[in-house]
Design a protein around this motif. Structure first.
Motif, PDB file in Angstrom:
ATOM      1  N   UNK A 262      40.266   6.609  18.131  1.00 47.40           N
ATOM      2  CA  UNK A 262      40.894   7.815  18.658  1.00 47.40           C
ATOM      3  C   UNK A 262      41.337   8.771  17.562  1.00 47.40           C
ATOM      4  N   UNK A 263      41.301   8.345  16.304  1.00 41.64           N
ATOM      5  CA  UNK A 263      41.605   9.259  15.198  1.00 41.64           C
ATOM      6  C   UNK A 263      40.607  10.403  15.141  1.00 41.64           C
ATOM      7  N   UNK A 264      39.438  10.217  15.736  1.00 42.85           N
ATOM      8  CA  UNK A 264      38.412  11.268  15.699  1.00 42.85           C
ATOM      9  C   UNK A 264      38.895  12.560  16.347  1.00 42.85           C
ATOM     10  N   UNK A 265      39.696  12.453  17.408  1.00 47.61           N
ATOM     11  CA  UNK A 265      40.177  13.654  18.088  1.00 47.61           C
ATOM     12  C   UNK A 265      41.075  14.501  17.209  1.00 47.61           C
ATOM     13  N   UNK A 266      42.183  13.942  16.687  1.00 46.05           N
ATOM     14  CA  UNK A 266      43.010  14.704  15.761  1.00 46.05           C
ATOM     15  C   UNK A 266      42.248  15.192  14.537  1.00 46.05           C
ATOM     16  N   UNK A 267      41.282  14.398  14.075  1.00 45.88           N
ATOM     17  CA  UNK A 267      40.521  14.821  12.899  1.00 45.88           C
ATOM     18  C   UNK A 267      39.714  16.088  13.188  1.00 45.88           C
ATOM     19  N   UNK A 268      39.098  16.172  14.366  1.00 45.04           N
ATOM     20  CA  UNK A 268      38.370  17.389  14.721  1.00 45.04           C
ATOM     21  C   UNK A 268      39.323  18.578  14.835  1.00 45.04           C
ATOM     22  N   UNK A 269      40.500  18.337  15.370  1.00 52.58           N
ATOM     23  CA  UNK A 269      41.522  19.388  15.432  1.00 52.58           C
ATOM     24  C   UNK A 269      41.865  19.874  14.023  1.00 52.58           C
ATOM     25  N   UNK A 270      42.089  18.941  13.096  1.00 49.93           N
ATOM     26  CA  UNK A 270      42.440  19.316  11.727  1.00 49.93           C
ATOM     27  C   UNK A 270      41.301  20.051  11.039  1.00 49.93           C
ATOM     28  N   UNK A 271      40.061  19.683  11.344  1.00 45.39           N
ATOM     29  CA  UNK A 271      38.915  20.385  10.755  1.00 45.39           C
ATOM     30  C   UNK A 271      38.894  21.852  11.196  1.00 45.39           C
ATOM     31  N   UNK A 272      39.165  22.096  12.457  1.00 45.11           N
ATOM     32  CA  UNK A 272      39.186  23.477  12.945  1.00 45.11           C
ATOM     33  C   UNK A 272      40.334  24.263  12.324  1.00 45.11           C
ATOM     34  N   UNK A 273      41.490  23.619  12.182  1.00 42.29           N
ATOM     35  CA  UNK A 273      42.618  24.280  11.522  1.00 42.29           C
ATOM     36  C   UNK A 273      42.245  24.650  10.095  1.00 42.29           C
ATOM     37  N   UNK A 274      41.622  23.718   9.398  1.00 42.39           N
ATOM     38  CA  UNK A 274      41.227  23.958   8.002  1.00 42.39           C
ATOM     39  C   UNK A 274      40.209  25.093   7.903  1.00 42.39           C
ATOM     40  N   UNK A 275      39.368  25.234   8.910  1.00 48.22           N
ATOM     41  CA  UNK A 275      38.370  26.306   8.914  1.00 48.22           C
ATOM     42  C   UNK A 275      38.960  27.641   9.343  1.00 48.22           C
ATOM     43  N   UNK A 276      40.254  27.658   9.662  1.00 44.31           N
ATOM     44  CA  UNK A 276      40.898  28.905  10.082  1.00 44.31           C
ATOM     45  C   UNK A 276      40.596  29.299  11.511  1.00 44.31           C
ATOM     46  N   UNK A 277      40.216  28.351  12.345  1.00 43.08           N
ATOM     47  CA  UNK A 277      39.857  28.631  13.733  1.00 43.08           C
ATOM     48  C   UNK A 277      41.003  28.187  14.638  1.00 43.08           C
ATOM     49  N   UNK A 278      42.118  28.899  14.515  1.00 45.83           N
ATOM     50  CA  UNK A 278      43.365  28.480  15.165  1.00 45.83           C
ATOM     51  C   UNK A 278      43.247  28.429  16.680  1.00 45.83           C
ATOM     52  N   UNK A 279      42.612  29.427  17.277  1.00 45.02           N
ATOM     53  CA  UNK A 279      42.515  29.453  18.737  1.00 45.02           C
ATOM     54  C   UNK A 279      41.685  28.281  19.245  1.00 45.02           C
ATOM     55  N   UNK A 280      40.594  27.963  18.544  1.00 46.34           N
ATOM     56  CA  UNK A 280      39.763  26.838  18.941  1.00 46.34           C
ATOM     57  C   UNK A 280      40.506  25.516  18.733  1.00 46.34           C
ATOM     58  N   UNK A 281      41.282  25.438  17.656  1.00 44.34           N
ATOM     59  CA  UNK A 281      42.068  24.236  17.401  1.00 44.34           C
ATOM     60  C   UNK A 281      43.091  24.013  18.509  1.00 44.34           C
ATOM     61  N   UNK A 282      43.700  25.088  18.984  1.00 42.99           N
ATOM     62  CA  UNK A 282      44.682  24.967  20.062  1.00 42.99           C
ATOM     63  C   UNK A 282      44.017  24.496  21.350  1.00 42.99           C
ATOM     64  N   UNK A 283      42.806  24.985  21.634  1.00 48.16           N
ATOM     65  CA  UNK A 283      42.066  24.533  22.812  1.00 48.16           C
ATOM     66  C   UNK A 283      41.760  23.042  22.699  1.00 48.16           C
ATOM     67  N   UNK A 284      41.371  22.603  21.493  1.00 46.97           N
ATOM     68  CA  UNK A 284      41.095  21.185  21.271  1.00 46.97           C
ATOM     69  C   UNK A 284      42.351  20.349  21.516  1.00 46.97           C
ATOM     70  N   UNK A 285      43.485  20.823  21.010  1.00 41.65           N
ATOM     71  CA  UNK A 285      44.720  20.068  21.204  1.00 41.65           C
ATOM     72  C   UNK A 285      45.066  19.958  22.686  1.00 41.65           C
ATOM     73  N   UNK A 286      44.837  21.028  23.431  1.00 42.60           N
ATOM     74  CA  UNK A 286      45.127  20.992  24.863  1.00 42.60           C
ATOM     75  C   UNK A 286      44.248  19.959  25.567  1.00 42.60           C
ATOM     76  N   UNK A 287      42.979  19.910  25.196  1.00 43.75           N
ATOM     77  CA  UNK A 287      42.077  18.927  25.790  1.00 43.75           C
ATOM     78  C   UNK A 287      42.454  17.504  25.382  1.00 43.75           C
ATOM     79  N   UNK A 288      42.862  17.322  24.131  1.00 45.22           N
ATOM     80  CA  UNK A 288      43.277  15.997  23.682  1.00 45.22           C
ATOM     81  C   UNK A 288      44.499  15.515  24.461  1.00 45.22           C
ATOM     82  N   UNK A 289      45.402  16.431  24.770  1.00 39.26           N
ATOM     83  CA  UNK A 289      46.572  16.053  25.567  1.00 39.26           C
ATOM     84  C   UNK A 289      46.164  15.668  26.984  1.00 39.26           C
ATOM     85  N   UNK A 290      45.172  16.365  27.537  1.00 37.75           N
ATOM     86  CA  UNK A 290      44.673  16.002  28.865  1.00 37.75           C
ATOM     87  C   UNK A 290      43.989  14.636  28.833  1.00 37.75           C
ATOM     88  N   UNK A 291      43.322  14.342  27.724  1.00 35.44           N
ATOM     89  CA  UNK A 291      42.617  13.073  27.567  1.00 35.44           C
ATOM     90  C   UNK A 291      43.609  11.919  27.486  1.00 35.44           C
TER      91      UNK A 291
END
Length: 402
Positions: A262-291
């Motif tokens: 399950x570390x893969x989910x937060x890791x993908x979130x962190x990758x998007x943050x690092x790439x400066x894609x804040x809005x996409x990272x927030x969408x990922x976090x919302x989906x991870x919370x639903x998961x």
């Protein structure tokens, strides 16, 4: 299960999930991990019999069936009980499920009773007739295991020519009109094949791939040295994410998932943050919370050939009950089973860095079976978590809520 293409490539939005009310009966199969009721997906090891001798077999399969396998009457009753309870998916596994004499009628009954029937197979017994019958009865999906390309697969599967047979099965399934996907367990033996594995997906027009993190049970000498290091795991997830992105950018509707870390989910979130894609990272976090993270004893269950129920398919040393004695629903909600109840509400039981991790509510503490196998403590930190202390916020970040 982490939907890499859903999260990293934006193929699913939170609104897509919410539109179905988050009911496991209403959600499309590719969104089931976001269900709110979390009626468990059932991994049913229908038989212990298998035509291969795979190095990483978690079920300790044998050449022939076990003497205590469920009878046809018992198996039929189990499906009726499971579907009455409302399980959304029954995944027929083994051993090799295609060697079971009643697989077809059991899968057909599953579909008639309103659940999705899924098959996990090594493919070597999947001929044209079986593929047509599975298509006609309404099988939702067939997952065919590959553990590398050519020699790497044959070595892990214990038979020369196993790769050639699996490749033929992929083509047979597609010709019959079945939805087919590839399943690969990440190991030292196949890490060099990952890039070419995606090339094979494209070449064979396969729309789905699941990458399973190896669950080292710590007692199988044949697996010695096969587990990836944390750095190698991280590099493998990087490659999987990048290839999924390239498939998406090329307009190929491929579903790419990782399983059992399950570390893969937060890791993908962190990758998007690092790439400066804040809005996409927030969408990922919302989906991870639903998961909601790891789901052993909660969103997934395993049933053995003899009717024993386990928290998941890798934790066979823990038996929750037998469907020969009680219904699955009675076993699954047995409040006297302290471990089962703890798995359903595990946050207060986790220890160490898992307990303090800022991603706890979206990871769920990783795979408890792995922690138990390798440390002897089911609540110890998952040894396969490759996120750094800094990334999980031990020193500075506030815990995530929601």
């Amino acid at each position: 299960m982490i939907g890499v293409s859903k999260l990293f490539c934006g193929t699913v939005e939170p609104a897509d999930v919410l539109r179905y009310g988050r009911s496991s009966k209403e959600l499309p199969s590719h969104m089931l991990q976001f269900s709110q009721d979390k009626k468990p997906v059932i991994v049913w090891n229908l038989t212990r019999a298998c035509n291969l001798a795979c190095v990483h077999c978690y079920a300790s399969a044998t050449p022939g069936p076990a003497p205590d396998e469920l009878s046809l009457q018992e198996a039929t009753g189990l499906i009726e009980s499971l579907t009455d309870y409302g399980v959304p998916v029954i995944l027929f596994s083994g051993g090799e499920p295609l060697s079971h004499p009643h697989l077809m009628e059991l899968a057909a009954l599953t579909v008639r009773r309103g659940a999705r029937a899924v098959l996990s197979t090594n493919g070597l017994l999947l001929d044209r007739d079986k593929a047509r019958r599975l298509k006609d009865l309404g099988l939702s999906y067939v997952g065919i295991s590959l553990d590398g390309l050519g020699p790497a697969h044959d070595r892990m599967r214990g038979r020369p020519g196993a790769f050639k047979g699996a490749l033929a099965a992929i083509r047979t399934a597609r010709e019959a009109g079945l939805k087919v996907g590839l399943r690969l367990t990440l190991t030292k033996s196949n890490q060099a094949d990952l890039d070419a594995f995606f090339d094979l997906m494209v070449q064979e027009s396969v729309p789905r791939a699941c990458f399973y993190h190896l669950v080292d049970q710590g007692s199988n000498p044949a697996l010695a040295g096969e587990a990836l290091t944390l750095a190698e795991t991280r590099a493998a997830v990087d490659l999987i994410a990048e290839r999924a992105r390239r498939l998406h950018q090329a307009g190929l509707a491929a579903e790419v998932l990782t399983v059992d870390n399950q570390a893969d989910g937060p890791y993908l979130y962190l990758k998007l943050v690092e790439e400066g894609r804040a809005a996409e990272a927030e969408r990922v976090m919302e989906l991870l919370k639903l998961n909601g993270g790891a789901s052993s004893g909660h969103g997934i269950a395993s049933i053995s050939w003899n009717g024993l129920v386990h928290p998941d398919q890798f934790w066979r040393s823990v038996t929750l009950g037998s469907v020969r004695e009680k219904s699955f629903a009675e076993i699954w909600h047995d409040s006297s089973n302290s471990l089962l109840m703890a798995l359903k509400n595990k946050y207060g039981h986790l220890k160490g860095r898992c307990r303090e991790c800022r991603f706890l509510t979206v990871c769920g503490g990783g795979l408890r079976a792995r922690a138990n196998h390798l440390t002897g403590d089911p609540w110890a930190p998952d040894p396969a978590c490759y996120l750094t202390d800094e990334e999980i916020g031990l020193a500075s970040a506030e815990p995530l809520t929601g």
